[in-house]
Design a protein around this motif. Structure first.
Motif, PDB file in Angstrom:
ATOM      1  N   ASP A  14     -28.597   7.285 -20.242  1.00 46.30           N
ATOM      2  CA  ASP A  14     -28.486   7.390 -18.790  1.00 46.30           C
ATOM      3  C   ASP A  14     -29.713   6.767 -18.141  1.00 46.30           C
ATOM      4  OD1 ASP A  14     -26.096   8.701 -18.972  1.00 46.30           O
ATOM      5  OD2 ASP A  14     -26.995  10.697 -18.910  1.00 46.30           O
TER       6      ASP A  14
ATOM      7  N   ARG B 258      -4.279  -1.515 -14.920  1.00 44.10           N
ATOM      8  CA  ARG B 258      -5.429  -2.282 -15.377  1.00 44.10           C
ATOM      9  C   ARG B 258      -6.716  -1.501 -15.131  1.00 44.10           C
ATOM     10  NH1 ARG B 258      -8.328  -6.910 -13.464  1.00 44.10           N
ATOM     11  NH2 ARG B 258      -7.130  -7.064 -11.564  1.00 44.10           N
TER      12      ARG B 258
ATOM     13  N   ARG C 154     -20.485   1.773 -27.703  1.00 43.54           N
ATOM     14  CA  ARG C 154     -20.624   1.613 -26.251  1.00 43.54           C
ATOM     15  C   ARG C 154     -21.436   2.739 -25.625  1.00 43.54           C
ATOM     16  NH1 ARG C 154     -16.254  -2.426 -25.134  1.00 43.54           N
ATOM     17  NH2 ARG C 154     -16.715  -1.944 -22.984  1.00 43.54           N
TER      18      ARG C 154
ATOM     19  N   ARG D 168     -13.464  -6.218 -10.156  1.00 42.79           N
ATOM     20  CA  ARG D 168     -13.874  -5.680 -11.447  1.00 42.79           C
ATOM     21  C   ARG D 168     -14.586  -4.349 -11.218  1.00 42.79           C
ATOM     22  NH1 ARG D 168     -18.955  -5.794 -13.368  1.00 42.79           N
ATOM     23  NH2 ARG D 168     -20.543  -6.463 -11.891  1.00 42.79           N
ATOM     24  N   ALA D 169     -14.829  -3.616 -12.284  1.00 38.79           N
ATOM     25  CA  ALA D 169     -15.479  -2.321 -12.139  1.00 38.79           C
ATOM     26  C   ALA D 169     -16.248  -1.985 -13.409  1.00 38.79           C
ATOM     27  CB  ALA D 169     -14.441  -1.235 -11.849  1.00 38.79           C
TER      28      ALA D 169
ATOM     29  N   ARG E  70     -21.751  -4.124 -29.614  1.00 38.82           N
ATOM     30  CA  ARG E  70     -20.434  -4.537 -29.152  1.00 38.82           C
ATOM     31  C   ARG E  70     -19.400  -3.443 -29.416  1.00 38.82           C
ATOM     32  NH1 ARG E  70     -16.356  -8.234 -30.921  1.00 38.82           N
ATOM     33  NH2 ARG E  70     -17.435  -8.783 -32.817  1.00 38.82           N
ATOM     34  N   PHE E  71     -19.592  -2.704 -30.489  1.00 37.81           N
ATOM     35  CA  PHE E  71     -18.624  -1.661 -30.827  1.00 37.81           C
ATOM     36  C   PHE E  71     -19.137  -0.263 -30.500  1.00 37.81           C
ATOM     37  CE2 PHE E  71     -16.743  -5.188 -32.932  1.00 37.81           C
ATOM     38  CZ  PHE E  71     -15.414  -4.886 -33.117  1.00 37.81           C
TER      39      PHE E  71
ATOM     40  N   GLU F 227      -9.424  -0.286 -31.337  1.00 37.79           N
ATOM     41  CA  GLU F 227      -8.837   0.435 -30.210  1.00 37.79           C
ATOM     42  C   GLU F 227      -9.397   1.841 -30.216  1.00 37.79           C
ATOM     43  OE1 GLU F 227      -4.650   0.275 -30.803  1.00 37.79           O
ATOM     44  OE2 GLU F 227      -4.502  -1.850 -30.268  1.00 37.79           O
ATOM     45  N   GLU F 228      -9.772   2.335 -29.045  1.00 34.93           N
ATOM     46  CA  GLU F 228     -10.333   3.678 -28.989  1.00 34.93           C
ATOM     47  C   GLU F 228      -9.536   4.571 -28.047  1.00 34.93           C
ATOM     48  OE1 GLU F 228     -14.904   3.047 -30.364  1.00 34.93           O
ATOM     49  OE2 GLU F 228     -14.590   3.245 -28.215  1.00 34.93           O
ATOM     50  N   GLN F 229      -9.452   5.833 -28.427  1.00 39.26           N
ATOM     51  CA  GLN F 229      -8.851   6.857 -27.572  1.00 39.26           C
ATOM     52  C   GLN F 229      -9.929   7.903 -27.312  1.00 39.26           C
ATOM     53  OE1 GLN F 229      -5.285   8.490 -29.228  1.00 39.26           O
ATOM     54  NE2 GLN F 229      -4.159   6.541 -29.079  1.00 39.26           N
ATOM     55  N   ILE F 230     -10.181   8.171 -26.035  1.00 39.62           N
ATOM     56  CA  ILE F 230     -11.312   9.018 -25.676  1.00 39.62           C
ATOM     57  C   ILE F 230     -10.834  10.291 -24.993  1.00 39.62           C
ATOM     58  CG2 ILE F 230     -13.480   9.073 -24.405  1.00 39.62           C
ATOM     59  CD1 ILE F 230     -13.415   6.009 -24.561  1.00 39.62           C
TER      60      ILE F 230
ATOM     61  N   ASN G  72      -9.145   2.352 -24.731  1.00 39.37           N
ATOM     62  CA  ASN G  72     -10.064   1.221 -24.581  1.00 39.37           C
ATOM     63  C   ASN G  72      -9.898   0.248 -25.742  1.00 39.37           C
ATOM     64  OD1 ASN G  72     -12.000  -0.185 -23.188  1.00 39.37           O
ATOM     65  ND2 ASN G  72     -13.700   0.765 -24.265  1.00 39.37           N
TER      66      ASN G  72
ATOM     67  N   HIS H  94      -5.202  10.598 -22.879  1.00 38.89           N
ATOM     68  CA  HIS H  94      -6.486  10.076 -23.346  1.00 38.89           C
ATOM     69  C   HIS H  94      -6.836   8.802 -22.584  1.00 38.89           C
ATOM     70  CE1 HIS H  94      -3.452   7.929 -25.759  1.00 38.89           C
ATOM     71  NE2 HIS H  94      -4.274   6.905 -25.602  1.00 38.89           N
ATOM     72  N   TYR H  95      -8.118   8.471 -22.616  1.00 44.12           N
ATOM     73  CA  TYR H  95      -8.626   7.233 -22.026  1.00 44.12           C
ATOM     74  C   TYR H  95      -8.574   6.195 -23.136  1.00 44.12           C
ATOM     75  CZ  TYR H  95     -12.064   4.266 -19.520  1.00 44.12           C
ATOM     76  OH  TYR H  95     -12.716   3.248 -18.881  1.00 44.12           O
TER      77      TYR H  95
ATOM     78  N   LEU I  48     -11.805  -2.678 -27.910  1.00 43.64           N
ATOM     79  CA  LEU I  48     -13.074  -3.325 -28.228  1.00 43.64           C
ATOM     80  C   LEU I  48     -12.750  -4.669 -28.871  1.00 43.64           C
ATOM     81  CD1 LEU I  48     -14.993  -0.317 -29.770  1.00 43.64           C
ATOM     82  CD2 LEU I  48     -14.737  -0.959 -27.386  1.00 43.64           C
TER      83      LEU I  48
ATOM     84  N   ILE J 202     -18.743   7.097 -18.792  1.00 47.25           N
ATOM     85  CA  ILE J 202     -17.878   8.200 -19.178  1.00 47.25           C
ATOM     86  C   ILE J 202     -18.681   9.276 -19.895  1.00 47.25           C
ATOM     87  CG2 ILE J 202     -15.806   8.805 -20.478  1.00 47.25           C
ATOM     88  CD1 ILE J 202     -15.026   5.832 -20.237  1.00 47.25           C
ATOM     89  N   ARG J 203     -18.435  10.509 -19.497  1.00 47.83           N
ATOM     90  CA  ARG J 203     -19.113  11.648 -20.114  1.00 47.83           C
ATOM     91  C   ARG J 203     -18.131  12.797 -20.297  1.00 47.83           C
ATOM     92  NH1 ARG J 203     -22.237   9.524 -16.272  1.00 47.83           N
ATOM     93  NH2 ARG J 203     -24.319   8.803 -16.843  1.00 47.83           N
TER      94      ARG J 203
ATOM     95  N   HIS K  55     -24.159   7.999 -22.017  1.00 47.17           N
ATOM     96  CA  HIS K  55     -22.782   7.851 -21.542  1.00 47.17           C
ATOM     97  C   HIS K  55     -22.114   6.698 -22.269  1.00 47.17           C
ATOM     98  CE1 HIS K  55     -25.155   5.033 -19.051  1.00 47.17           C
ATOM     99  NE2 HIS K  55     -24.091   4.265 -19.167  1.00 47.17           N
ATOM    100  N   TYR K  56     -20.801   6.723 -22.227  1.00 43.47           N
ATOM    101  CA  TYR K  56     -19.974   5.653 -22.780  1.00 43.47           C
ATOM    102  C   TYR K  56     -19.744   4.671 -21.646  1.00 43.47           C
ATOM    103  CZ  TYR K  56     -15.851   3.672 -25.201  1.00 43.47           C
ATOM    104  OH  TYR K  56     -14.938   2.852 -25.822  1.00 43.47           O
ATOM    105  N   ARG K  57     -20.119   3.427 -21.869  1.00 42.02           N
ATOM    106  CA  ARG K  57     -19.989   2.456 -20.774  1.00 42.02           C
ATOM    107  C   ARG K  57     -18.792   1.554 -21.020  1.00 42.02           C
ATOM    108  NH1 ARG K  57     -21.973  -2.008 -23.427  1.00 42.02           N
ATOM    109  NH2 ARG K  57     -22.919  -1.191 -25.303  1.00 42.02           N
ATOM    110  N   ASN K  58     -18.159   1.180 -19.924  1.00 40.92           N
ATOM    111  CA  ASN K  58     -16.983   0.333 -20.055  1.00 40.92           C
ATOM    112  C   ASN K  58     -16.871  -0.619 -18.866  1.00 40.92           C
ATOM    113  OD1 ASN K  58     -14.737  -0.557 -21.406  1.00 40.92           O
ATOM    114  ND2 ASN K  58     -13.350   0.882 -20.407  1.00 40.92           N
ATOM    115  N   GLN K  59     -16.390  -1.797 -19.162  1.00 46.20           N
ATOM    116  CA  GLN K  59     -16.169  -2.807 -18.130  1.00 46.20           C
ATOM    117  C   GLN K  59     -14.679  -2.934 -17.886  1.00 46.20           C
ATOM    118  OE1 GLN K  59     -18.242  -5.152 -16.594  1.00 46.20           O
ATOM    119  NE2 GLN K  59     -20.184  -4.509 -17.493  1.00 46.20           N
ATOM    120  N   LEU K  60     -14.264  -2.851 -16.638  1.00 46.16           N
ATOM    121  CA  LEU K  60     -12.873  -3.132 -16.302  1.00 46.16           C
ATOM    122  C   LEU K  60     -12.825  -4.485 -15.614  1.00 46.16           C
ATOM    123  CD1 LEU K  60     -11.815   0.330 -14.871  1.00 46.16           C
ATOM    124  CD2 LEU K  60     -11.905  -0.430 -17.232  1.00 46.16           C
ATOM    125  N   GLY K  61     -12.016  -5.376 -16.149  1.00 40.27           N
ATOM    126  CA  GLY K  61     -11.950  -6.724 -15.579  1.00 40.27           C
ATOM    127  C   GLY K  61     -10.605  -6.959 -14.945  1.00 40.27           C
TER     128      GLY K  61
ATOM    129  N   GLU L 163     -17.582   1.450 -15.615  1.00 44.02           N
ATOM    130  CA  GLU L 163     -17.402   2.892 -15.710  1.00 44.02           C
ATOM    131  C   GLU L 163     -18.408   3.516 -16.673  1.00 44.02           C
ATOM    132  OE1 GLU L 163     -12.830   3.559 -14.358  1.00 44.02           O
ATOM    133  OE2 GLU L 163     -13.185   3.587 -16.503  1.00 44.02           O
TER     134      GLU L 163
END
Lengths: 251, 251
Positions: free
Chosen positions: B94, A87, B90, A191-192, B87-88, B193-196, A248, A245-246, A250, A196-197, B245-251, A194
């Motif tokens: 900085d 997760r 992200r 929760r966290a 929303r899409f 869905e995204e792959q980074i 995600n 890959h990371y 949306l 990413i760069r 940066h690409y921001r992301n929330q982990l829940g 992040e």
DNA sequence: TAGTGGTCTAGACCACCAA
DNA sequence: TGGTGGTCTAGACCACTAC
């Protein structure tokens, strides 16, 4: 004249109940993996109807604090579970060319490089809520997929919360770090956030990850929070994304 | 003997209602930005209680298909709104060093490089569900923050769904691309869905983004889905993360 | 068969918005 | 003031799990 911000005072009953249950979790009344009382018992305890308790639990389950299991009960979520394992680690192996199914999760192993008690740089101290001069722990570790190094993590923790954490203790524990935190130190990550760069690998990092110096790496900076939105971890991960890959979603 | 997969046949009423409402959205019965009928009217229409309609709407609101506005009504979500704008996308600037508040969203501008009708490579065709030989559109564009190029997008669409989409039409439209898609072509993006990954800038890309060749860039590969989980867009973005940066929330 | 969460209903009342 | 979503209750019944 700037109008005073209109703070909505109204808080519905079910949210107050949710908050009471959260306090119980925080106080350790119910431990990760255990079941909480059933909905009718909670309703009696808080003097509300079962439907209201239900809505409170809905909220907590939606934010992954609780897990409902039909026919069995409602359980305190834990990081020590297969299903919750990935997760927080959003790294997945690239699909094989032409594959229709996504690649399954690969076996993962951890190697801890060091764990030092250390003064945190100002930015780090600020991020994890350390007052001036409070001690921090710095952990560095590598993650391996199929025996190859893919992630280098540098982790900062408030030393006061993790007294007795050592490199050997980390190495001895099999399973996710957050599972160890919750079982051994009573700190549960909820929760966290992040950031990413893309960065270029420095010499030392390149050697550890077995990539060329200057190779592009994903930099993942995470602040993790426990109950009550208290930040308790700052983590910078460097990911080699040559074969992973990371991922995600949306919504 | 492998046991036959136990397919749960049971589907609660509220989910069936949710599905009916989704069909209405898909059929264009209610358009993005418009209000749907109130809960009692819907309850009468589907011959269920208001509470059941309510739970159906709860689900659809949770997946961002509908937006509830207390005291006013329930509205069809749209990409043409300030609040849904990011929303899409992200990407965030900085924070300034020492700043306590996160930097606000910056003014954004778009520049379209080209829009060509073209055969899609096999991998792309597969991703957006094109049968062999069906035509695709390829769009390339740059995003600027504060006048500086930060994102280079390459976008693939099924030509059949976007007849008449041209570079000039894209340039004429002020606002998010997905807002144009929903208002002009009736295609609403619902999830993605995204792959980074981290990659090195190739020469042509480097010039467009005004970075050194070989500089690390974020590669963001997105598959976007419309109603019914139909994939209708493949997008590869290259982000310069020197100041963002690409921001992301982990829940 | 007993216990738990999951669904559905009907009705009363509250909070918010607009005119 | 009327209309909308939001809350809360009480009770009946269903679906899933374990014994």
């Amino acid at each position: 004249m700037i109008p005073a911000p209109q703070v909505p005072q109204f808080s519905p009953l079910y949210r107050q109940i949710a908050s009471l249950i959260t306090q119980g979790l925080q106080a350790g009344e119910w431990k990760p993996g255990e079941a909480i009382p059933n909905e009718f018992d909670l309703a009696a305890r808080y003097k509300v109807s079962q439907g209201t308790v239900r809505k409170a639990i809905d909220e907590l389950a939606a934010s992954n604090l609780l897990v409902r299991r039909q026919g069995k009960g409602t359980y305190v979520a834990t990081h020590a579970e297969q299903t919750t394992q990935f997760r927080f680690l959003r790294l997945a192996p690239d699909p094989a060319p032409g594959a229709t199914q996504p690649a399954p999760h690969e076996p993962l192993s951890r190697r801890f490089l060091d764990c030092r008690r250390q003064r945190a740089p100002a930015a780090v101290a600020h991020a994890i809520g350390l007052a001036g001069g409070e001690a921090a722990l710095q952990v560095r570790r590598l993650l391996y997929f199929r025996g190859r190094p893919v992630v280098l993590d540098e982790i900062w923790l408030p030393a006061a919360l993790f007294e007795g954490l050592t490199s050997t203790r980390l190495s001895a524990y099999q399973g996710p770090m957050y599972a160890l935190f919750e079982s051994e130190f009573g700190v549960r990550m909820v929760r966290a956030e992040e950031q990413i760069r893309a960065v270029a690998a420095e010499a030392g990092v390149a050697e550890l990850l077995n990539v060329a110096p200057g190779a592009p790496l994903l930099s993942v900076e995470r602040v993790a929070y426990t109950y009550g939105d208290r930040p308790v971890e700052l983590r910078r991960g460097l990911y080699d994304t040559a074969t992973h890959h990371y991922r995600n979603q949306l919504g």
